[in-house]
Write an enzyme that holds these catalytic residues in place. Sequence first.
Site, short mmCIF file in Angstrom:
data_model
loop_
_atom_site.label_atom_id
_atom_site.label_comp_id
_atom_site.label_asym_id
_atom_site.label_seq_id
_atom_site.Cartn_x
_atom_site.Cartn_y
_atom_site.Cartn_z
N GLY A 1 -2.79 -3.95 8.69
CA GLY A 1 -2.24 -4.40 9.91
C GLY A 1 -1.47 -5.63 9.62
O GLY A 1 -0.97 -6.39 10.58
N SER B 1 0.71 -1.22 0.06
CA SER B 1 -0.03 0.09 -0.01
C SER B 1 1.08 1.18 0.00
O SER B 1 1.61 1.43 1.02
CB SER B 1 -0.93 -0.02 1.35
OG SER B 1 -1.08 1.38 1.57
N MET C 1 -10.96 -6.34 4.77
CA MET C 1 -10.54 -5.30 5.63
C MET C 1 -10.32 -5.99 7.17
O MET C 1 -11.07 -6.62 7.53
CB MET C 1 -11.37 -4.13 6.01
CG MET C 1 -11.52 -3.46 4.44
SD MET C 1 -10.01 -2.96 3.83
CE MET C 1 -9.20 -1.66 4.66
N MET D 1 -12.14 3.89 -1.41
CA MET D 1 -13.03 4.15 -0.19
C MET D 1 -13.43 5.65 -0.24
O MET D 1 -13.09 6.55 0.36
CB MET D 1 -11.70 4.27 0.96
CG MET D 1 -11.40 2.91 1.51
SD MET D 1 -9.99 2.65 2.22
CE MET D 1 -8.45 2.94 1.02
N GLY E 1 -3.40 3.86 7.59
CA GLY E 1 -2.17 2.76 7.58
C GLY E 1 -1.84 2.60 9.15
O GLY E 1 -2.15 3.46 10.04
N GLY E 2 -1.03 1.77 9.47
CA GLY E 2 -0.45 1.74 10.83
C GLY E 2 -1.32 0.99 11.98
O GLY E 2 -1.02 1.13 12.98
N GLY F 1 1.39 -1.88 4.15
CA GLY F 1 1.95 -0.43 3.87
C GLY F 1 3.07 -0.49 4.98
O GLY F 1 4.39 -0.53 4.69
N ASP G 1 -4.44 3.15 -2.31
CA ASP G 1 -5.61 3.72 -1.45
C ASP G 1 -6.14 5.00 -1.73
O ASP G 1 -5.50 5.87 -1.37
CB ASP G 1 -5.14 3.65 0.07
CG ASP G 1 -4.95 2.16 0.53
OD1 ASP G 1 -3.93 1.92 1.10
OD2 ASP G 1 -5.93 1.29 0.28
N MET H 1 -8.98 7.80 -0.78
CA MET H 1 -9.91 8.16 0.13
C MET H 1 -10.41 9.54 -0.07
O MET H 1 -9.80 10.23 -0.72
CB MET H 1 -9.19 8.04 1.57
CG MET H 1 -8.79 6.73 1.66
SD MET H 1 -7.63 6.62 3.39
CE MET H 1 -6.93 5.16 3.55
N ASP I 1 -6.40 -7.03 3.85
CA ASP I 1 -5.63 -5.52 4.08
C ASP I 1 -5.78 -4.79 5.31
O ASP I 1 -7.05 -4.48 6.01
CB ASP I 1 -6.57 -4.79 3.02
CG ASP I 1 -5.99 -3.18 2.80
OD1 ASP I 1 -6.73 -2.64 2.08
OD2 ASP I 1 -5.13 -2.92 3.35
N HIS J 1 -0.92 -1.25 -4.29
CA HIS J 1 -2.05 -1.18 -3.78
C HIS J 1 -2.35 0.35 -3.51
O HIS J 1 -1.40 1.01 -2.79
CB HIS J 1 -2.29 -1.96 -2.28
CG HIS J 1 -3.62 -1.75 -1.71
ND1 HIS J 1 -4.59 -2.36 -2.29
CD2 HIS J 1 -3.92 -1.08 -0.72
CE1 HIS J 1 -5.63 -2.22 -1.31
NE2 HIS J 1 -5.35 -1.17 -0.64
N HIS K 1 -8.09 0.80 -4.37
CA HIS K 1 -9.05 0.52 -3.53
C HIS K 1 -9.65 1.89 -3.30
O HIS K 1 -9.15 2.78 -2.62
CB HIS K 1 -8.17 0.13 -2.21
CG HIS K 1 -9.04 -0.20 -1.02
ND1 HIS K 1 -8.59 -0.48 0.35
CD2 HIS K 1 -10.41 -0.21 -0.89
CE1 HIS K 1 -9.62 -0.52 1.02
NE2 HIS K 1 -10.99 -0.55 0.49
C1 DX5 Z 1 -6.47 1.49 5.22
C2 DX5 Z 1 -6.09 0.97 3.62
C3 DX5 Z 1 -4.77 -0.19 3.86
C4 DX5 Z 1 -3.67 0.58 4.74
C5 DX5 Z 1 -2.62 -0.63 4.91
O1 DX5 Z 1 -7.79 2.27 5.07
O2 DX5 Z 1 -7.05 0.42 3.06
O3 DX5 Z 1 -4.59 -0.57 2.52
O4 DX5 Z 1 -3.01 1.49 4.11
O5 DX5 Z 1 -1.60 -0.15 5.56
P1 DX5 Z 1 -0.97 -0.89 6.80
O6 DX5 Z 1 -0.62 -2.31 6.08
O7 DX5 Z 1 -0.05 -0.01 7.41
O8 DX5 Z 1 -2.06 -1.22 7.72
ZN ZN Z 2 -6.23 -0.66 0.98
#
Ligand code: DX5
Ligand code: ZN
Length: 219
Positions: free
Chosen positions: A178, A9, A138, A69, A145-146, A198, A36, A38, A176, A34, A67
């Site tokens: 953590g 990601s 999810m 969102m 992320g994180g 990510g 993201d 948003m 996807d 990937h 992805h």
């Molecule tokens: C969260 C995203 C994920 C996220 C993954 O809404 O869809 O793709 O960035 O990042 P990590 O691996 O740090 O959870």
């Molecule tokens: Zn994602």
Amino acid sequence: MKNIQISPSILSADFSQLGSEIKRLEEGGADMIHVDVMDGHFVPNLTIGPPVIKALRKNCTLKFDVHLMISPVHKHIESYADAGADIITIHPEATDNLEGSILKIKELNKKVGVSLNPNSEINLIVDHLEKIDLVLVMSVNPGFGGQKFMPEVLEKIKELRKIKNEKNLDFDIEIDGGINFDNCKDAIDAGANILVSGTTIFKSNNGDIKKNIDLLKLK
Ligand code: DX5
Ligand code: ZN
């Protein structure tokens, strides 16, 4: 060993160097990127849109696993297809006509994914599984992320694999949120064949992307 793919990601990448960051991912053995997207409405964060994807498309040969969102999502699907998305994944809650949005993505000759939030059940999408290429499960609440991995979603992955086998379907199961070196084997054993990551890929082992991708693939 199943063919496990890694979709890093870029939400965890250095946004001031996105072009070179996806080059690093490509050289590090990523199977796809990937992205993201948003909108600050469907999720409480706002990232990038079609212009940035279009710019990144020029310098990357890997598939863009986009992805979305965003909501409402239907009217925006075409602009992501035009920008260079290869897989377009939407959330069922973001469209008032999931079947119509799935068909729209297929009409545009893109792979179609549908995403289930941790609290969203499989029955939300079970009637559409024959038509889709990917289910994105999810393991965090979308937006950042994180975050901490939510192991309870592994049961959902096992259930999806069971339905896939019973109905002889071949959609990919992508997880996807953590994902790290401690839980990636559980995700694979449950039935996921694409892992999004990510933070673990960009931040672990001093940012050694190749090492982190190989570790997630259980190499
Ligand atoms: C969260 C995203 C994920 C996220 C993954 O809404 O869809 O793709 O960035 O990042 P990590 O691996 O740090 O959870
Ligand atoms: Zn994602």
